[in-house]
Write a protein that holds these residues in place. Structure first.
Motif, short mmCIF file in Angstrom:
data_model
loop_
_atom_site.label_atom_id
_atom_site.label_comp_id
_atom_site.label_asym_id
_atom_site.label_seq_id
_atom_site.Cartn_x
_atom_site.Cartn_y
_atom_site.Cartn_z
N GLU A 118 19.86 -10.99 -27.69
CA GLU A 118 20.79 -10.27 -26.81
C GLU A 118 20.19 -9.97 -25.44
O GLU A 118 20.89 -9.50 -24.55
CB GLU A 118 21.25 -8.97 -27.48
CG GLU A 118 20.15 -7.94 -27.73
CD GLU A 118 19.45 -8.14 -29.07
OE1 GLU A 118 18.72 -7.22 -29.48
OE2 GLU A 118 19.63 -9.22 -29.70
N LYS A 157 27.35 -22.95 -26.00
CA LYS A 157 27.88 -21.66 -25.57
C LYS A 157 28.32 -20.81 -26.77
O LYS A 157 27.98 -19.63 -26.87
CB LYS A 157 29.06 -21.88 -24.61
CG LYS A 157 29.67 -20.61 -24.03
CD LYS A 157 30.75 -20.96 -23.02
CE LYS A 157 31.26 -19.71 -22.30
NZ LYS A 157 32.02 -18.81 -23.18
N GLU A 161 26.49 -17.36 -27.94
CA GLU A 161 27.22 -16.10 -27.93
C GLU A 161 27.24 -15.46 -29.31
O GLU A 161 27.20 -14.23 -29.44
CB GLU A 161 28.64 -16.33 -27.40
CG GLU A 161 28.68 -16.61 -25.91
CD GLU A 161 30.07 -16.95 -25.41
OE1 GLU A 161 30.91 -17.35 -26.24
OE2 GLU A 161 30.30 -16.84 -24.19
N TYR A 165 23.37 -14.06 -26.93
CA TYR A 165 23.01 -14.46 -25.57
C TYR A 165 24.09 -14.07 -24.56
O TYR A 165 25.28 -14.03 -24.88
CB TYR A 165 22.88 -15.98 -25.48
CG TYR A 165 21.60 -16.61 -25.97
CD1 TYR A 165 20.68 -17.16 -25.08
CD2 TYR A 165 21.33 -16.70 -27.33
CE1 TYR A 165 19.53 -17.77 -25.54
CE2 TYR A 165 20.17 -17.31 -27.80
CZ TYR A 165 19.27 -17.85 -26.90
OH TYR A 165 18.15 -18.47 -27.35
N LYS A 166 23.66 -13.82 -23.31
CA LYS A 166 24.57 -13.89 -22.19
C LYS A 166 24.63 -15.36 -21.76
O LYS A 166 23.60 -16.02 -21.72
CB LYS A 166 24.10 -13.05 -21.00
CG LYS A 166 24.44 -11.58 -21.09
CD LYS A 166 23.50 -10.84 -22.00
CE LYS A 166 23.74 -9.33 -21.98
NZ LYS A 166 22.88 -8.64 -22.97
#
Length: 611
Positions: A118, A157, A161, A165-166
């Motif tokens: 995160e 992606k 997510e 993760y950003k």
């Protein structure tokens, strides 16, 4: 290795690539070696076969195992390591950029994997998307990807997510470092071509940001590919560490940023603008505009230097030098005062030079009128001295008095340098020696750097042995920085002065002009005078002036002087016994005097908000 090219926001960042000799530190980080700067396009080949890429990757991992990873590297050190390994492997120079990515990856891999998911950023490029028929739209964060199966972006992606993760799909957004400094993420995993990767090193890696990069196989932004297993092998892995392996300035950068983002009202509480209604009154307007100007724009490098110098010296007095430094309110007030004085000087400088843009928007005198802008600059000077006086409660009256004396001396010297510049502009003579220009530079730029370093050290006790060092070091840094500023004026600057050659056309006594006058023949001198007196149109004048500068070899000579300033500053830093302070001074050299390549502006729709 990081992915995003990062703009330096404020006018102090005028940097240009060069072609003269530069002092660089070799892989032992001690002895400087010479290298010839040159175009790097021929150094960005990616091995065509998977077998060779994997072999180079394995050798890079073994090479890093023998390195001292206690301090971040800079771009030139990384290049030296990479050349050494390529020679050992008997591989051609064209793979230099690729090898730099691999060594950078393994230098930081262990620390990157220790970052919780995160707290990581996954950065992906637009060129992985399916160009035709892509249903995704752009928002302020880049490409708002949908899982449609047309390309591989959604695969990474969605999984990232899920892990926390950003994720940003944007081509090397210049706000990535700002995102990190703002405290949103602690490390970067990204995909990019070697052209983009090259631009990231000085801005992210020397700051100590753990990063890992997967290079694209080509940089043509069309039908490009990558080694997909390379991203999967780190994307889902987390291995905690008891403590970081490498020194990082990220906590201090965040502390400097927090002065303006989080702690502003505590450090500098509003007096006239406690409500929105009060800010709109005639009495509240000055404070409202001043505080807005102070809060926004600039990279806050000077307060960072003050906090970092304080941190370096205070650790020598503590039993546990690994603990994160906390900054008393008085120290924060003094650090903010440094930025207040700097921002005030920029307002007045913009008025005197009639500059059009600052921090990507119109200058204050163009927004609010010259009279109001002068008043805001004067107001901020008063605010700065009030902050220093209030700092007494934490740093002591004697230290506060010394800081006030140092700041006032810096202010006087700055005005002397700016006054000398204006006096030359108004004089009838057309004579300007390089030494005259350098003296003006030393007066205009060095005092602020000196005051920032001095303040940090003085708040830990006596400056003592460092006083002469600070003065000499800051002079070399300031002069080199100002020359880079002049060189970048010929590139234009997306955040500040958007017109190439603006300083020259404004008849400012730049080193470039002085070098041209020193070597120009009679005809060239006559042409210079004609050009700078306003004939013919601006566009034609810039072209003619650039040609004369090139014929007189002005740009290369200026770059050589930057190299000389950098080498002298690094020599002074090397002689410092306090290891933390030595590394700070080296970091100062690597950031303020960093070589940089111009980058294309991102499309407006892919830029993230600055807040």
């Amino acid at each position: 290795m990081s992915i995003a090219p990062l703009d330096q926001e404020s006018s102090e960042d005028k940097i240009v690539p060069g072609s003269s000799k530069a002092e660089v530190r070799s892989s032992d980080n001690k002895k400087p070696v010479k290298r010839k700067r040159q175009s790097t396009s021929h150094l960005k080949a990616v091995p065509e076969t998977s077998a060779l890429r994997e072999e180079m990757k394995a050798e890079a991992e073994k090479f890093v195992e023998k390195l001292d990873c206690s301090n971040p590297f800079n771009k030139t050190t990384l290049e030296a390591w990479s050349r050494e390994l390529l020679e050992h492997m008997n591989q051609p120079e064209k793979f230099l950029g690729f090898m730099m990515v691999l060594i950078g990856n393994f230098f930081w891999k262990r620390q990157f994997l220790a970052i919780p998911f995160e707290r990581r950023l996954l950065l992906l490029p637009h060129c992985l998307k399916h160009a035709e028929g892509c249903p995704a739209e752009y928002d302020e964060f880049g490409l708002d990807c949908e899982k449609c199966g047309a390309c591989s972006i959604a695969d990474y992606k969605v999984r990232a997510e899920q892990l926390g993760y950003k994720v940003l799909v944007a081509e090397g957004s210049p706000v990535v470092l700002k995102i990190i400094v703002g405290g949103y993420v602690d490390g970067i995993l990204g995909v990019a071509c070697l052209n983009v990767l090259e631009k990231s090193i000085d801005k992210v890696l020397i700051a100590g940001v753990p990063s890992y990069a997967v290079p694209l196989h080509s940089g043509d932004c069309k039908n490009t590919k990558m080694d997909e297993p390379w991203i999967w092998e780190v994307l889902e892995e987390y291995r905690p560490l008891e403590q970081p392996l490498t020194r990082s300035y990220l906590p201090t950068m965040r502390a400097a940023n927090a002065l303006f983002e989080d702690n502003f009202d505590q450090i500098l509480p509003p007096l006239r603008t406690k409500t929105e209604a009060a800010a709109r009154t005639p009495l509240g307007k000055t404070e409202a505009i001043s505080y807005d100007w102070l809060k926004h724009g600039g990279k806050r490098f000077r307060p960072f230097i003050t906090l970092a110098a304080y941190d370096a010296l205070i650790k020598a007095q503590q039993a546990d030098d690994t603990a994160e430094t906390t900054y008393p309110l008085g120290v924060q007030k003094a650090a903010m005062a440094i930025e207040v004085f700097h921002k005030a000087s920029l307002i007045h400088d913009d008025i005197e030079d009639d500059d059009q843009y600052r921090y990507g928007r119109e200058t204050l005198h163009r927004q609010h009128g010259t009279g109001m802008a002068i008043n805001i600059g004067d107001y901020l000077i008063g605010v700065g001295y009030r902050l220093l006086n209030e700092a007494r409660a934490d740093i002591g009256a004697e230290a506060a008095s010394d800081l006030i004396e140092k700041m006032s001396a810096a202010h006087i010297r700055l005005c002397e340098g700016q006054g000398a510049e204006m006096a030359w502009q108004e004089s009838e003579t057309f004579e300007l020696a390089p030494l005259d220009a350098l003296q003006i530079y030393a007066l205009k730029t060095s005092p602020a750097f000196e005051a920032a370093l001095y303040a940090g050290i003085r708040m830990t006790g006596s400056v003592g042995e460092y006083e002469e060092l600070i003065s000499s070091f800051s002079r070399h840094i300031g002069v080199g920085f100002q020359i880079l500023n002049d060189l970048k004026d010929w590139q234009g600057d997306d955040n500040n002065k958007l017109i190439s050659g603006q300083d020259a056309l404004a008849m400012r006594p730049t080193l470039l002009l002085a070098l041209a006058l020193q070597t120009a023949d009679d005809q060239q001198k006559a042409d210079l005078k004609d050009i700078l007196q306003g004939h013919p149109s601006d566009g034609a004048r810039i072209g003619r002036l650039r040609q004369i500068y090139q014929d007189c070899d002005v740009f290369n000579k200026a770059e050589a002087l930057v190299d000389k300033s950098r080498a002298r500053a690094e020599e002074l830093a090397e002689n410092v016994e306090n290891e933390d302070f030595k590394q700070l001074l080296m970091f100062f050299c690597d950031t303020v005097l960093a070589e940089e390549t111009p980058e294309a502006k991102p499309e407006p729709q892919v830029l993230m908000p600055t807040a």
